[in-house]
Design an enzyme around this catalytic site. Structure first.
Site, PDB file in Angstrom:
ATOM      1  N   ASP A 167      -3.294  35.388 -56.403  1.00  0.00           N
ATOM      2  CA  ASP A 167      -4.009  36.312 -57.282  1.00  0.00           C
ATOM      3  C   ASP A 167      -3.391  37.704 -57.149  1.00  0.00           C
ATOM      4  O   ASP A 167      -2.688  38.005 -56.175  1.00  0.00           O
ATOM      5  CB  ASP A 167      -5.498  36.349 -56.950  1.00  0.00           C
ATOM      6  CG  ASP A 167      -5.785  36.997 -55.608  1.00  0.00           C
ATOM      7  OD1 ASP A 167      -5.208  36.530 -54.605  1.00  0.00           O
ATOM      8  OD2 ASP A 167      -6.566  37.972 -55.547  1.00  0.00           O
ATOM      9  N   ASP A 169       3.464  41.768 -54.144  1.00  0.00           N
ATOM     10  CA  ASP A 169       2.134  41.475 -53.595  1.00  0.00           C
ATOM     11  C   ASP A 169       1.378  40.556 -54.548  1.00  0.00           C
ATOM     12  O   ASP A 169       0.749  41.032 -55.487  1.00  0.00           O
ATOM     13  CB  ASP A 169       1.383  42.784 -53.390  1.00  0.00           C
ATOM     14  CG  ASP A 169       0.016  42.597 -52.759  1.00  0.00           C
ATOM     15  OD1 ASP A 169      -0.230  41.533 -52.174  1.00  0.00           O
ATOM     16  OD2 ASP A 169      -0.810  43.512 -52.881  1.00  0.00           O
ATOM     17  N   GLU A 209      -7.718  36.931 -52.892  1.00  0.00           N
ATOM     18  CA  GLU A 209      -7.579  37.908 -51.805  1.00  0.00           C
ATOM     19  C   GLU A 209      -7.841  39.324 -52.281  1.00  0.00           C
ATOM     20  O   GLU A 209      -8.482  40.127 -51.584  1.00  0.00           O
ATOM     21  CB  GLU A 209      -6.175  37.804 -51.195  1.00  0.00           C
ATOM     22  CG  GLU A 209      -6.010  38.573 -49.890  1.00  0.00           C
ATOM     23  CD  GLU A 209      -5.668  40.037 -50.079  1.00  0.00           C
ATOM     24  OE1 GLU A 209      -5.865  40.825 -49.136  1.00  0.00           O
ATOM     25  OE2 GLU A 209      -5.202  40.415 -51.174  1.00  0.00           O
ATOM     26  N   GLU A 210      -7.368  39.655 -53.475  1.00  0.00           N
ATOM     27  CA  GLU A 210      -7.477  41.032 -53.960  1.00  0.00           C
ATOM     28  C   GLU A 210      -8.911  41.428 -54.324  1.00  0.00           C
ATOM     29  O   GLU A 210      -9.200  42.616 -54.473  1.00  0.00           O
ATOM     30  CB  GLU A 210      -6.561  41.249 -55.171  1.00  0.00           C
ATOM     31  CG  GLU A 210      -5.080  41.010 -54.913  1.00  0.00           C
ATOM     32  CD  GLU A 210      -4.449  42.061 -54.013  1.00  0.00           C
ATOM     33  OE1 GLU A 210      -5.189  42.907 -53.477  1.00  0.00           O
ATOM     34  OE2 GLU A 210      -3.223  42.030 -53.846  1.00  0.00           O
ATOM     35  N   HIS A 247       0.169  47.481 -56.129  1.00  0.00           N
ATOM     36  CA  HIS A 247      -1.104  47.901 -56.726  1.00  0.00           C
ATOM     37  C   HIS A 247      -0.922  49.023 -57.746  1.00  0.00           C
ATOM     38  O   HIS A 247      -1.903  49.449 -58.362  1.00  0.00           O
ATOM     39  CB  HIS A 247      -2.119  48.344 -55.664  1.00  0.00           C
ATOM     40  CG  HIS A 247      -2.655  47.218 -54.841  1.00  0.00           C
ATOM     41  ND1 HIS A 247      -3.879  47.269 -54.211  1.00  0.00           N
ATOM     42  CD2 HIS A 247      -2.141  46.002 -54.545  1.00  0.00           C
ATOM     43  CE1 HIS A 247      -4.085  46.135 -53.550  1.00  0.00           C
ATOM     44  NE2 HIS A 247      -3.035  45.363 -53.740  1.00  0.00           N
TER      45      HIS A 247
END
Length: 476
Positions: free
Chosen positions: A104, A135, A169-170, A438
């Site tokens: 994710d 990421d 996870e995010e 991000h």
């Protein structure tokens, strides 16, 4: 600095063959990454369709199976996300290594801020750009490259190999943590390799040994049932926005040190400092502004990043400048994130933050409630897996391994340490400052991905107790 032998110096050795196999697999790795980043796998159906995460998980399962992992399956976690797991047996009595990543990603955000399409892998100036390229889909690809290389060179697994690729996870929704507690057999191993961090600089191999705990709170201040005209009532009308800003301003002193009543803020980082100039470059500090080191330079930056609490205002609900009206606000809200060093109880710290905000709001009806919570983590550095990974990374990168803390939180690290307390937890990854994870224009450097893949492949050999300098088996 002492030169570390390059695996390619001995092309007939296990190490040399592994490095060559990874090199040869990079074109396939790029194709895999392009397929993976095309999925808008944000684990929040309000932002992106759930079908994107489902399709991403299906591709991850396909890729793991193609890499030779047995028993690959998609498992629904308690939060509704999809994790991909699998496990292949190794020789009798061999240790077990679990390789973790997540498929994710965070949302793309403002598309206008991107110079490339966020969901299309784009090569520019030697880097590969896309949301999730570093990421954490880049880490997933490094894992796949390593697994393929080991199978190609050795013909079989030298250790028991397990894989877990999380699907949320995010979102900090705790899905994988709950899954690990509910089905501990999925994460049973001797060494966890969490590929979800990165290096302090491009080409500088780094093991993360400390993670901060985290807790966010939502604060609301209400003073009037509706806004009041500033010309008629300003000065006497209780301004909710001003009350909120007063409370938020109390969270830092003039030098930027976090000052939450009752929360210890004198910690010092025992490892290497963080160079001020590199920190300024990494964070794109504008000219005329300096990092908040408290006058202590590199040591002060490291202290504030990894050894002391940090309160950050993440968002404020109030009128936009483009929509300004002459009104005193009757309500205002903010989200405050708190990071605390490993060893600090994040729930106790969060309680202190909420009490502080209530105490320092000068007037109004104040509501503060917790939004998220995550525990910090400190890794063991004296075990055989840590030693094996250190040797492997030094050989793959050609430099000595650095250790660093990380300001972010990975709650799963703490959960795994609790579920399998005898196992070692290792944190590393393909990310480095230029990756801009991000943010817009996230990217990965293919050399970092390649070097990490070689390190992971060598680690499986080292963990098995095999000699990477020995001749590679014939016919594999």
């Amino acid at each position: 600095m002492t030169r570390v032998p390059d695996p390619r110096d001995a092309p007939g050795s296990v190490a040399g063959r592994l490095a060559a196999a990874v090199d040869a697999g990079m074109a396939r790795g790029r194709d895999d990454l392009a397929r993976l980043v095309a999925f808008r796998s944000v684990a929040n159906p309000v932002i992106e369709p759930a079908s994107e995460c489902a399709a991403s998980a299906a591709l991850v399962a396909e890729l793991f199976a193609e890499a030779g992992v047995d028993g690959v399956e998609q498992v629904e976690a308690p939060d509704g996300s999809i994790a991909v797991v699998g496990r292949s047996a190794g020789p009798a009595g061999a240790p077990a290594a679990l390789l973790y990543s997540h498929h994710d990603v965070v949302p793309a955000g403002d598309l206008a801020a991107w110079s490339v399409p966020p969901w299309e892998l784009t090569e520019r100036d030697g880097r590969w750009y896309a949301r999730g390229s570093a990421d954490c889909k880049g880490n997933l690809v490094a894992t796949l490259l390593a697994l393929r290389a080991v199978r190609q060179v050795l013909g079989s697994w030298p250790v028991e190999v397990a894989v877990v690729c999380e699907g949320s996870e995010e979102q900090s929704s705790g899905g994988m943590e709950a899954l690990a507690r509910g089905r501990p057999e999925l994460v049973r191993c001797d060494a966890f390799v969490l590929a979800d961090t990165g290096n302090v600089a491009l080409g500088a191999p780094t093991l993360t040994t400390s993670l901060r705990g985290t807790g966010s709170v939502l604060m609301a201040v209400r003073t009037m049932a509706h806004p009041a005209h500033s010309g008629m009532y300003g000065g006497a009308a209780p301004d909710a926005l001003q009350a909120l800003l007063t409370a938020l301003a109390s969270l830092r002193d003039a030098e930027g040190e976090t000052t939450i009543d009752g929360l210890e803020r004198e910690g010092t980082w025992e490892g290497a400092g963080f160079d001020e100039h590199r920190f300024a470059d990494d964070t794109a500090v504008v000219p005329g502004v300096a990092p908040l080191s408290g006058g202590r330079g590199a040591a002060g930056i490291a202290d504030r990043l990894w050894a002391r609490p940090a309160a950050t205002v993440l968002a404020i609900d109030c009128p936009r400048v483009s929509q300004v009206t002459a009104a005193v606000q009757g309500e205002a809200r903010a989200v405050v994130n708190l990071r605390v060093p490993a060893g600090t109880d994040p729930r106790a710290a969060q309680d202190l933050l909420m009490a502080h905000l209530r105490r320092h709001t000068p007037y109004g009806v104040v509501e503060v409630r917790p939004v998220s919570l995550g525990h910090g983590f400190r890794a063991r550095t004296d075990g055989p897996a840590y030693a094996a990974m250190t040797r492997s990374m030094e050989r793959a990168f050609g430099h000595e391994v650095a250790t660093a803390g990380q300001g972010g939180s990975i709650p799963l690290a703490t959960t795994l340490a609790e579920v399998v307390p005898e196992a070692e937890v290792l944190l590393l990854g393909v990310e480095e400052p230029a990756s801009r994870i991000h943010g817009p224009d996230e990217s990965v450097h293919p050399d970092e991905l390649r070097r990490t893949a070689v390190a992971l492949a060598l680690f499986l050999v080292e963990l098995a107790g095999l000699d990477p300098d020995a001749p590679a088996p014939a016919g594999a």
